[in-house]
Design an enzyme around this catalytic site. Structure first.
Site, PDB file in Angstrom:
ATOM      1  N   HIS A  58      10.795  -6.873   8.665  1.00 14.72           N
ATOM      2  CA  HIS A  58      10.640  -7.108   7.225  1.00 14.72           C
ATOM      3  C   HIS A  58      11.783  -6.544   6.383  1.00 14.72           C
ATOM      4  CE1 HIS A  58       9.525  -2.870   7.029  1.00 14.72           C
ATOM      5  NE2 HIS A  58       9.643  -2.947   5.718  1.00 14.72           N
ATOM      6  N   ARG A  59      12.630  -5.673   6.943  1.00 18.35           N
ATOM      7  CA  ARG A  59      13.654  -5.000   6.141  1.00 18.35           C
ATOM      8  C   ARG A  59      14.639  -6.004   5.546  1.00 18.35           C
ATOM      9  NH1 ARG A  59      13.631   0.777   5.178  1.00 18.35           N
ATOM     10  NH2 ARG A  59      12.281   1.663   6.781  1.00 18.35           N
TER      11      ARG A  59
END
Length: 347
Positions: A204-205
């Site tokens: 998700h970063r």
């Protein structure tokens, strides 16, 4: 004493649930504010239910836009709220835009800030999370560090007053959730998998989802790992990653993709998997709490002790070191220590 707690993202809900119980046990009044940074029901509402948390006293419903825009809108909404509530402390967690907005709003109003997970450093200033945590630490009066390495990082930056090594807040919560999840979660049955019959991945970063080449490389790496292990890799898909894959035209084939899961289902997946692939700081630690080897899908990690003690490695780095227990995270009493420090007006 009134503690105004500011949260906005899934990992913060887990930590705040644990600390909130300790605050109540210490006789402290907590006012919970949800900025709305994670607004999807599968990433917010279900966590409050799974964690048996009361609904927030205030929900700001602020999400979307760039980091500066989001943080600015949160700051604008928080300042009058602080004027109305008049807390003795503002308590923030981790390294999100909600964290920095809360610390800035409190500092502008002269309210002392307590920062849970203070002192963590990846030493990569290109990460928004690194900027958020560094600035929050320098605004904080009470710096609640999960590890001795975090204390040492602050000392190198000239921060010594109000610094405490309390241990890791998520330790006790992870073990408690695991027990409940084994009794109540049906996620393995729904997916048609069994214990030790799958691996787990999360991505998700922004550093991974904003770059089409990097995200494509990570997805290819996961597909290759699934083929090599001959077990499915389950990927609960963060909305940011879903949207990035669609925008870049990237194929998610070869992976078992599902919608975001709640705290109990995530705990069950962690307990049942053989290995974890993640770019999440929190999931790196949870992998260790569940005794699972981890591969971090980044070029560095702020949780250096997971690598030093052989439970984690970087996807493009050397192999695992010899495996040893990690003493740095403490004994599961971090939340009680935090409540005691706040009750005593530490800092």
């Amino acid at each position: 004493m009134r503690i105004l707690t500011i949260v906005g993202a899934r990992p913060q809900f887990i930590k705040a649930a644990e600390v909130g119980r300790a605050l109540a046990a210490a006789g402290l009044e907590e006012i919970l504010v949800h900025t709305g940074q994670h607004f999807d029901a599968a990433m917010s509402d279900v966590f409050f239910a799974d964690l048996c948390m009361p609904p927030p006293a205030h929900n700001l419903y602020i999400h979307g836009g760039g980091n500066a825009s989001m943080t600015g809108r949160m700051l604008q909404a928080l300042e009058p709220l602080l004027d109305r509530e008049k807390p003795d402390w503002v308590l923030v967690y981790g390294d999100t835009n909600s964290t920095l907005a809360g610390a800035l709003a409190a500092a502008h109003r002269g309210i002392p800030v307590a920062h849970v997970e203070a002192g963590l450093r990846s030493f990569n200033r290109a990460m928004p999370e690194e900027l958020n945590r560094v600035m929050t630490d320098h605004l904080s009066t009470l710096l609640l560090c999960p590890t001795p390495a975090a204390v040492a990082n602050l000392q190198r930056e000239g921060i010594a007053a109000g610094v405490y090594h309390v241990g890791d807040v998520m330790y006790a919560s992870a073990l408690s959730l695991a027990g409940r999840a084994r009794r109540t979660s049906t996620v393995l049955d729904r997916l048609g998998v069994h214990d030790s019959g799958f691996s787990l991945a999360t991505v998700h970063r922004a550093e991974n989802t904003n770059d089409s080449g990097r995200l494509a490389s990570i997805l290819a790496y996961l597909r290759d790992a699934a083929a090599e292990e001959k077990v499915p890799i389950i990927l609960p898909l963060h909305p940011r990653t879903r949207d990035a894959a669609a925008r870049f035209g990237l194929d998610l084939g070869g992976l078992t993709v599902l919608a975001p899961v709640g705290a109990l289902d995530m705990a069950r997946l962690l307990a049942g998997c053989t290995r974890v692939f993640t770019d999440s700081g929190g999931v790196q630690k949870e992998a260790y709490f569940h005794g699972k080897p981890c591969i971090t899908l980044r070029d560095e990690t702020e949780w250096v002790e997971t690598i030093e003690n052989g439970w984690n490695r970087l996807w493009r780095g050397p192999g695992y070191r010899p495996r040893r227990p990690i003493a740095d995270y403490g004994d599961g009493q971090a939340a009680s220590r935090i409540a005691a420090l706040l009750a005593g007006g530490a800092g």
